[in-house]
Write an enzyme that holds these catalytic residues in place. Structure first.
Site, short mmCIF file in Angstrom:
data_model
loop_
_atom_site.label_atom_id
_atom_site.label_comp_id
_atom_site.label_asym_id
_atom_site.label_seq_id
_atom_site.Cartn_x
_atom_site.Cartn_y
_atom_site.Cartn_z
N ASP A 8 49.12 25.03 -42.70
CA ASP A 8 49.55 24.20 -42.42
C ASP A 8 49.10 23.87 -40.85
O ASP A 8 49.74 24.66 -40.33
CB ASP A 8 51.02 23.82 -42.68
CG ASP A 8 51.72 22.52 -42.23
OD1 ASP A 8 51.02 21.85 -41.48
OD2 ASP A 8 52.71 22.49 -42.48
N GLY A 30 48.90 12.03 -45.64
CA GLY A 30 48.10 13.33 -45.32
C GLY A 30 48.49 13.97 -44.09
O GLY A 30 49.74 14.11 -43.65
N ASP A 32 47.93 13.31 -41.11
CA ASP A 32 48.51 12.59 -39.97
C ASP A 32 49.99 12.47 -40.15
O ASP A 32 50.70 12.64 -39.08
CB ASP A 32 48.24 11.04 -40.32
CG ASP A 32 48.16 10.29 -38.95
OD1 ASP A 32 48.62 10.87 -38.12
OD2 ASP A 32 47.72 8.93 -39.07
N VAL A 118 42.26 11.17 -48.18
CA VAL A 118 42.23 9.59 -48.72
C VAL A 118 41.01 8.97 -48.17
O VAL A 118 40.40 8.17 -49.15
CB VAL A 118 43.18 8.92 -47.82
CG1 VAL A 118 43.57 7.49 -48.19
CG2 VAL A 118 44.66 9.75 -48.15
#
Ligand code: ADP
Length: 165
Positions: A8, A30, A32, A118
Site C-alpha cells: 500500500d 482506487g 486516489d 479504472v
C-alpha cells in the site's frame, strides 16, 4: 535506482508519493481514494486550491497525515486503444512528477501503476512506459531512489519484468 515494492503506497515513508489522480484533483476511487483517506481532509482542502490538472501533467501538495512529506498528483490518460497519444501522456506523468520531486528537493519517490486501474491502460505496456521514462529522466542524475509500487502480485511481476528488460 528503480525498485519494485508490493504493498500500500500510503504506508511508505518516502519524500514524495505519486497519486494517480483525475483532472479535478478532488479525489476518486482506487489509489486516489486510499491516499485521501490516509492523508485526512487537509489534503482535499489543499487540492481545492490547485484548480485541477491537465492529463499528462502533475501538481504537488503536502503529505498532511501521510508518512510521505509530499503528494504529487499525476493525471494519467484513459486508455482508448493506444492511438490517442496515451503513451506520451503517461510518460508525461512520470516526467512531470520527477520534475516536481526534484524541485521540492525529494530524492525518494514512489509511484503507483498510473492509469492501469479504472483508466484501463494495459499493465505491461504501462510498465514499459514507466521504466523507460524514469530511466531516461534518471540518466545523468544521482542519488534518486524511485519505487514502483504494485498493489498486487500480478502487477509486481509485470513491473519486475519491465525492469529486467
Ligand atoms: P487510474 O484511474 O489511474 O487507473 P487506479 O487507482 O484505478 O488509477 O489504479 C492505479 C493502480 O493503483 C492500480 O494498479 C491499482 O491496483 C493500484 N492501487 C490501488 N490502491 C493502491 C494503494 N493503496 N497502493 C498502491 N497502489 C494501489
Amino acid at each position: 535506482m528503480i525498485r519494485v515494492w508490493q504493498g500500500d503506497i500510503t504506508t511508505l515513508d518516502v519524500c514524495a508519493i505519486v497519486n494517480a489522480a483525475n483532472r479535478s484533483l478532488l479525489g476518486g476511487g482506487g489509489v486516489d481514494g486510499a491516499i485521501h483517506r490516509a492523508a485526512g481532509p487537509g489534503l482535499l482542502e489543499e487540492c481545492r486550491g490547485l484548480g485541477g490538472c491537465e492529463t499528462g501533467r502533475a501538481k504537488i501538495t503536502g503529505g498532511h497525515g501521510l508518512p510521505a512529506h509530499h503528494v504529487i498528483h499525476a493525471v494519467g490518460p484513459v486508455w482508448h486503444g493506444g492511438g490517442q497519444g496515451e503513451a506520451e501522456l503517461l510518460a508525461g506523468c512520470y516526467r512531470s512528477a520527477m520534475d516536481l520531486a526534484e524541485a521540492a528537493g525529494c530524492r525518494t519517490v514512489a509511484f503507483p501503476a498510473i492509469s492501469t486501474g479504472v483508466y484501463g491502460y494495459p499493465a505491461t505496456a504501462a510498465a514499459a512506459v514507466a521504466v523507460a521514462t524514469l530511466r531516461d529522466w534518471l540518466a545523468g542524475r544521482e542519488g534518486y531512489e524511485v519505487t514502483l509500487v504494485a498493489f498486487d502480485g500480478a502487477t509486481a511481476a509485470i513491473l519486475e519484468k519491465a525492469l529486467e528488460a
